[in-house]
Write a protein that holds these residues in place. Structure first.
Motif, PDB file in Angstrom:
ATOM      1  N   UNK A 171       0.820  -1.227   0.000  1.00 59.12           N
ATOM      2  CA  UNK A 171       0.000   0.000   0.000  1.00 59.12           C
ATOM      3  C   UNK A 171       0.848   1.269   0.000  1.00 59.12           C
ATOM      4  N   UNK A 172       1.974   1.214  -0.672  1.00 60.67           N
ATOM      5  CA  UNK A 172       2.895   2.360  -0.711  1.00 60.67           C
ATOM      6  C   UNK A 172       2.864   3.039  -2.080  1.00 60.67           C
ATOM      7  N   UNK A 173       3.323   4.285  -2.088  1.00 61.44           N
ATOM      8  CA  UNK A 173       3.443   5.070  -3.310  1.00 61.44           C
ATOM      9  C   UNK A 173       4.940   5.255  -3.562  1.00 61.44           C
ATOM     10  N   UNK A 174       5.467   4.526  -4.516  1.00 61.53           N
ATOM     11  CA  UNK A 174       6.911   4.489  -4.759  1.00 61.53           C
ATOM     12  C   UNK A 174       7.160   5.317  -6.009  1.00 61.53           C
ATOM     13  N   UNK A 175       7.620   6.554  -5.817  1.00 58.57           N
ATOM     14  CA  UNK A 175       7.520   7.584  -6.850  1.00 58.57           C
ATOM     15  C   UNK A 175       8.833   8.359  -6.973  1.00 58.57           C
ATOM     16  N   UNK A 176       9.254   8.572  -8.216  1.00 60.59           N
ATOM     17  CA  UNK A 176      10.377   9.475  -8.519  1.00 60.59           C
ATOM     18  C   UNK A 176      11.680   9.060  -7.835  1.00 60.59           C
ATOM     19  N   UNK A 177      11.940   7.770  -7.773  1.00 63.06           N
ATOM     20  CA  UNK A 177      13.216   7.295  -7.250  1.00 63.06           C
ATOM     21  C   UNK A 177      14.156   6.974  -8.410  1.00 63.06           C
ATOM     22  N   UNK A 216       5.616   4.757  -9.810  1.00 64.77           N
ATOM     23  CA  UNK A 216       5.398   5.806 -10.804  1.00 64.77           C
ATOM     24  C   UNK A 216       6.687   6.591 -11.029  1.00 64.77           C
ATOM     25  N   UNK A 217       7.109   6.661 -12.289  1.00 64.69           N
ATOM     26  CA  UNK A 217       8.240   7.494 -12.703  1.00 64.69           C
ATOM     27  C   UNK A 217       9.524   7.183 -11.938  1.00 64.69           C
ATOM     28  N   UNK A 218       9.771   5.922 -11.675  1.00 59.53           N
ATOM     29  CA  UNK A 218      11.066   5.515 -11.144  1.00 59.53           C
ATOM     30  C   UNK A 218      11.997   5.228 -12.318  1.00 59.53           C
ATOM     31  N   UNK A 219      13.321   5.432 -12.110  1.00 57.54           N
ATOM     32  CA  UNK A 219      14.228   5.375 -13.254  1.00 57.54           C
ATOM     33  C   UNK A 219      15.586   4.802 -12.864  1.00 57.54           C
ATOM     34  N   UNK A 220      16.214   4.179 -13.833  1.00 57.69           N
ATOM     35  CA  UNK A 220      17.643   3.900 -13.725  1.00 57.69           C
ATOM     36  C   UNK A 220      18.367   4.789 -14.727  1.00 57.69           C
TER      37      UNK A 220
END
Length: 555
Positions: A171-177, A216-220
């Protein structure tokens, strides 16, 4: 004779009640506010950035602490018989990387005054401030209902690292990492190891449960797994471990990725030298990893750097189960917009809706196997992929059974090519192969033994009972004009207003195309419906929409 075979084929479908995609359940997908059963915990402590104090607080509801790091340092009596809950109120917590502790469960989303829980109304934000990783996992621990944002690392795992640890992340929001490329990276070479897992990286004995989150919008920068990566196989723990027995499949432990949403994540944002090192825009599985990837929405993710698999990448003896997912509108630079399996891996790919995926160079839009990859591909709907057809199997092995393969674009709808004499012939049977733009890249004979057109003795396939005629599939799209659309950044959905639509209740869970943006309808309310992702950010052409058929058999 042909007519009799068609009647038998239809009878099997209707008598057995055969229908594709029925076990997917969009109502279970994404974060929700779950009630915390405090009776399960021997200790309960409270943190409030607004009303708490690390100096004067005692961790109680009346006198909470103010930072998570201080609370975790104070909590020392946690054990299997003394499991602790840490309740964290709304606020932005920037006090450092959260090192989770065994037998301590962290729950966010609480009001600073009433301590009632609503993870959307009371956002608990763990902010890496683009200066550090946000969290590190621990065994027998859970983190639930928080936002993991702006994490950065020079190694794997920009948001969360699970290194030989297996927490529950829910239930987490994992965003812009974000993860940077390794130091001293040689940009002139190809197929190097980059840094993996922009949102979460799971390494070696890490077999976490990852459920009901939004990525959302996580990147390498340069590396695999824009949102999530798996590297390495469980070796040290055994099935006698109760935690594994209770949560994973019989026999050994497996990571679980269930009921999540993966939107607009990217592998290889800086891979401008085309190093082929940034595979799996959403998820990567490598080096004998074996996650269960089930009932997830995976839309509009991207693998750059001339790399493979916009959605899910599988290599090097990995054995994932990929079941009941929506894999829609993902893009790669090289091969496989949707799923790519290679290097002696074996994927079980069942009951997925794989649509609208494509590659920049014209490679397979749906699924590709190569370099001795293997897969069971059954009971999927593989439709409307925008390049290279539905499936390509090159020097690999597949069992392609009971799929609907329709309306795919490209010069070839199914490609099979094998130059290895030691492979058992692949199997293609009981599929509906219909209305694709390109021809099937195999030659059908009377007994439906299939060989590639060049008749190489090694390139053999066994096939039977496939259908190439319309036999009562619902293939009617719904189109309409968009009156207004707006993106809600709190829930990561675009709300689309249109004129009244016919049979609106049937749209839930359906795939939608707006210009070149593809997504999934996740909520319907009369003349409004929500789709995952930001439509306006992805396409300028947002004046009309097409909702794909459900491709179910008409009874």
């Amino acid at each position: 004779m042909k007519k009799n075979l068609l009647i038998i084929f239809l009878a099997i479908y209707f008598i057995c009640g055969y229908s594709f995609g029925q076990s997917k359940d969009i109502s279970k997908v994404g974060p929700t506010t779950e009630k915390v059963d405090l009776a399960k915990y021997k200790q309960v402590f409270y943190v409030s950035q607004i009303n708490g104090s690390d100096k004067d607080g005692n961790g109680s509801r009346v006198k909470p602490w103010s930072t998570i790091l201080f609370a975790l340092n104070i909590i020392t009596q946690n054990s299997k018989d003394n499991v602790t809950a840490l309740l964290v109120a709304a606020g932005i917590y920037k006090d450092g990387t959260v090192q989770m502790k065994s037998y301590v469960d962290i729950f966010g989303g609480f009001s600073n005054t009433s301590w009632e829980r609503d993870i959307h109304a009371n956002p608990t934000i763990l902010d890496g401030d683009y200066s550090r990783r946000v969290a590190v996992g621990a065994d027998d621990a859970r983190i639930d209902g928080v936002s993991i944002i702006k994490g950065i690392a020079r190694s794997d795992g920009g948001g969360i690292l699970c290194d030989d640890t297996s927490p529950e992340i829910s239930n987490c929001f994992i965003v812009n990492n974000y993860v940077m490329e390794p130091e001293n990276f040689n940009y002139t070479r190809i197929h190097q190891k980059g840094n993996m897992g922009g949102g979460i990286a799971c390494r070696y004995n890490g077999i976490p449960t990852i459920r009901n989150n939004i990525f959302y919008n996580n990147r390498t920068s340069i590396g695999d797994g824009g949102a999530l990566s798996f590297f390495g196989w469980l070796r040290e723990r055994h099935a006698t471990d109760k935690r594994i027995e209770n949560n994973f499949m019989e026999g050994s432990g497996r990571a679980v990725v269930r009921n999540n949403v993966f939107i607009q994540n990217t592998a290889g944002v800086n891979d401008i030298s085309q190093s082929r090192t940034s595979n799996g825009g959403a998820i990567s599985c490598s080096n004998e990893s074996r996650p269960i990837i089930e009932n997830n929405i995976i839309v509009s993710n991207r693998a750059k750097g001339n790399s493979d698999a916009g959605a899910i990448y599988v290599e090097d003896f990995s054995y994932p189960t990929i079941n009941d997912n929506w894999i829609v509108g993902n893009i790669s630079d090289d091969d496989a917009g949707g799923i790519y399996v290679m290097h002696l891996s074996h994927a079980v790919i069942t009951n997925n809706f794989i649509a609208g995926n494509w590659t920049m160079n014209g490679g397979a839009g749906g699924v590709r196997l190569s370099k001795e990859g293997r897969a069971l591909i059954s009971d999927n709907i593989i439709v409307n992929n925008q390049s290279g057809g539905a499936i390509q199997c090159v020097d690999s092995y597949m069992e392609l059974k009971n799929n609907i393969i329709m309306n795919n674009k490209g010069k070839i709808s199914i490609k099979y090519s094998n130059n290895f004499s030691y492979f058992v012939p692949s199997l293609i049977e009981k599929n509906i192969i219909l209305e694709n733009e390109g021809k099937i890249g195999i030659e059908l004979r009377k007994n439906e033994t299939i060989t590639v057109n060049n008749n190489n003795v090694n390139e053999q396939v066994t096939g039977k009972d496939n259908s190439y005629k319309q036999i009562g599939i619902n293939n009617k799209s719904i189109t309409g004009d968009i009156v207004k659309n707006s993106f809600d950044g709190k829930i990561f959905q675009t709300i689309i207003e249109t004129k009244n639509i016919e049979n609106a209740q049937t749209l839930l869970g359906r795939t939608i195309r707006i210009g070149d943006f593809w997504s999934v309808v996740c909520k319907v309310d009369k003349n409004k419906f929500n789709v995952w992702g930001n439509v306006s950010e992805k396409t300028a052409d947002n004046s009309n929409f097409e909702i794909l058929p459900n491709y179910e058999m008409q009874k």
